[in-house]
Scaffold this motif. Sequence first.
Motif, PDB file in Angstrom:
ATOM      1  N   PHE A   1     -63.261 -14.835  15.263  1.00  9.17           N
ATOM      2  CA  PHE A   1     -63.958 -16.204  16.218  1.00  9.17           C
ATOM      3  C   PHE A   1     -62.167 -16.079  17.391  1.00  9.17           C
ATOM      4  O   PHE A   1     -63.970 -15.895  18.547  1.00  9.17           O
TER       5      PHE A   1
ATOM      6  N   TYR B   1     -61.259 -24.805  20.064  1.00 12.79           N
ATOM      7  CA  TYR B   1     -61.529 -23.336  19.350  1.00 12.79           C
ATOM      8  C   TYR B   1     -59.758 -22.902  17.868  1.00 12.79           C
ATOM      9  O   TYR B   1     -59.995 -22.452  17.293  1.00 12.79           O
TER      10      TYR B   1
ATOM     11  N   ILE C   1     -65.855 -18.427   8.131  1.00 16.63           N
ATOM     12  CA  ILE C   1     -65.776 -17.561   9.261  1.00 16.63           C
ATOM     13  C   ILE C   1     -63.921 -16.977   9.507  1.00 16.63           C
ATOM     14  O   ILE C   1     -63.375 -18.058   9.075  1.00 16.63           O
TER      15      ILE C   1
ATOM     16  N   PHE D   1     -71.197 -25.418  17.122  1.00 18.34           N
ATOM     17  CA  PHE D   1     -69.765 -24.424  16.337  1.00 18.34           C
ATOM     18  C   PHE D   1     -69.641 -24.403  15.026  1.00 18.34           C
ATOM     19  O   PHE D   1     -69.735 -23.391  13.842  1.00 18.34           O
TER      20      PHE D   1
ATOM     21  N   TYR E   1     -68.074 -12.835  13.852  1.00 18.77           N
ATOM     22  CA  TYR E   1     -67.259 -13.442  13.334  1.00 18.77           C
ATOM     23  C   TYR E   1     -67.244 -14.353  12.221  1.00 18.77           C
ATOM     24  O   TYR E   1     -66.150 -14.682  11.759  1.00 18.77           O
TER      25      TYR E   1
ATOM     26  N   ASN F   1     -63.487 -13.776  20.119  1.00 20.12           N
ATOM     27  CA  ASN F   1     -64.925 -13.904  21.161  1.00 20.12           C
ATOM     28  C   ASN F   1     -65.190 -15.211  22.082  1.00 20.12           C
ATOM     29  O   ASN F   1     -66.024 -15.581  23.064  1.00 20.12           O
ATOM     30  N   ARG F   2     -63.917 -16.403  21.418  1.00 17.81           N
ATOM     31  CA  ARG F   2     -63.856 -17.710  22.398  1.00 17.81           C
ATOM     32  C   ARG F   2     -63.023 -16.786  23.436  1.00 17.81           C
ATOM     33  O   ARG F   2     -63.360 -17.768  24.680  1.00 17.81           O
TER      34      ARG F   2
ATOM     35  N   ASN G   1     -73.823 -15.134  15.632  1.00 18.06           N
ATOM     36  CA  ASN G   1     -74.024 -15.877  14.308  1.00 18.06           C
ATOM     37  C   ASN G   1     -74.292 -16.482  13.966  1.00 18.06           C
ATOM     38  O   ASN G   1     -74.292 -17.064  13.327  1.00 18.06           O
TER      39      ASN G   1
ATOM     40  N   TYR H   1     -61.164 -15.982  11.067  1.00 17.03           N
ATOM     41  CA  TYR H   1     -60.157 -16.708  12.589  1.00 17.03           C
ATOM     42  C   TYR H   1     -60.088 -16.112  13.821  1.00 17.03           C
ATOM     43  O   TYR H   1     -60.191 -16.192  14.960  1.00 17.03           O
TER      44      TYR H   1
ATOM     45  N   PRO I   1     -61.932 -23.309  13.381  1.00 15.66           N
ATOM     46  CA  PRO I   1     -62.201 -22.676  11.905  1.00 15.66           C
ATOM     47  C   PRO I   1     -62.021 -23.519  10.280  1.00 15.66           C
ATOM     48  O   PRO I   1     -62.184 -23.743   9.334  1.00 15.66           O
TER      49      PRO I   1
END
Length: 379
Positions: A81, A145, A76, A66, A358, A84-85, A5, A78, A149
């Motif tokens: 995101f 995390y 982003i 981030f 994301y 990925n985390r 990203n 949500y 967002p």
Amino acid sequence: MKSLNLPYNPRIDQLRWLAALLVFLFHFYLEYHGRGGVGSDSRWFALATEGHTGVGLFFTLSGFMFMQIALHQKQIVYGEFLRNRLLRIVPLYLTVFLLATSISRDKFVPQDILYLLASNLGLAPTSGTVITGAAWSISLEFTFYLVFPFLARFAMERGMRYLFSLIGLMVFFKVAAFTVNANSTLMYFSTFVGRFDQFFIGMLAAMVVQRHGDLLRRHAGWLLPLAVALVMFDSALQLKVSKFNTDAHSKFWIFWSLLESFGWACLIVCWVSWRGRVPAWLEKVLCHGGKISFSFYLLHMAVIHIVGEWVVTVPVLTGHVRIDGMLGMLIVYGATWALATLCYATIEEPFLRMRRNYAADKGAAVKSIDGHNNQATGS
């Protein structure tokens, strides 16, 4: 480690390497000194002997990176995101958690499984043994995390003043908590109230780079040494005023995380803005260190402890105490590097290949964090 990203910036990986190195030096020093090795109260070495400051760098760097992604992508998604985390941290974190519960098998109770979400609190299984103790910080990262967002959206809408308002509230929470917690040092070190301001400061640093990038690139050459000096000063002040292992209730800790993170934010801003180059071979090594830094961070205490228990208590290689300590540190560091490289390739990398972009795009329609339909890519 490359992001899907944001254009790859090797300077971020180099800073990850530095953060992991500092935490390693801190724990090696504690183990070495605790087993009879020579200690040091020199402020010149405070960056190593107070190397827990590397955790502050990790947190500040997370907020910075981030927020850079949010500023670059504008929006982003949500769900993507968080996906990925989860792929980034859960495989290795769960492995370490299962190791901790195996070690504490006879003390384990079913509700301990909830410590997966709160490894920094109470009697978490990971905190019950030195070899998994570093995992305390992961639940704080993941809490960030969960809300990032939203924070990024509000910061982009309202500007830096929104983040300053959050930092102001955090200071109030710190002061209030200090009045009722006799072990405030540990509280500030490992909880939301002591650490979340560092994520906010990292986000602010990203906004500064976006707004003043050209100016910073012109002046980073002389600002960078000042940032390094500030980081060293912060660690020296920490060593002098309130050692982490000896002072359980010091007012210094109310503002410690702000001071620490401000120093790291200055270094991050200057390092990513600096136009100079490091030798290609060194850049390659440091970037690899950043790529494996998560594995390195979670496994380094196990290697240090095993070497101390089974191999040698205090190394005697040359007969010179300080030289022997340095050589022992390099040997243990190399062993940890090798193990982390293996762990990254075996546990982390296969899951990292499953990540997706994301950021919102003009592709498929998905539901964004505000609950309205927006366009996003699933690639």
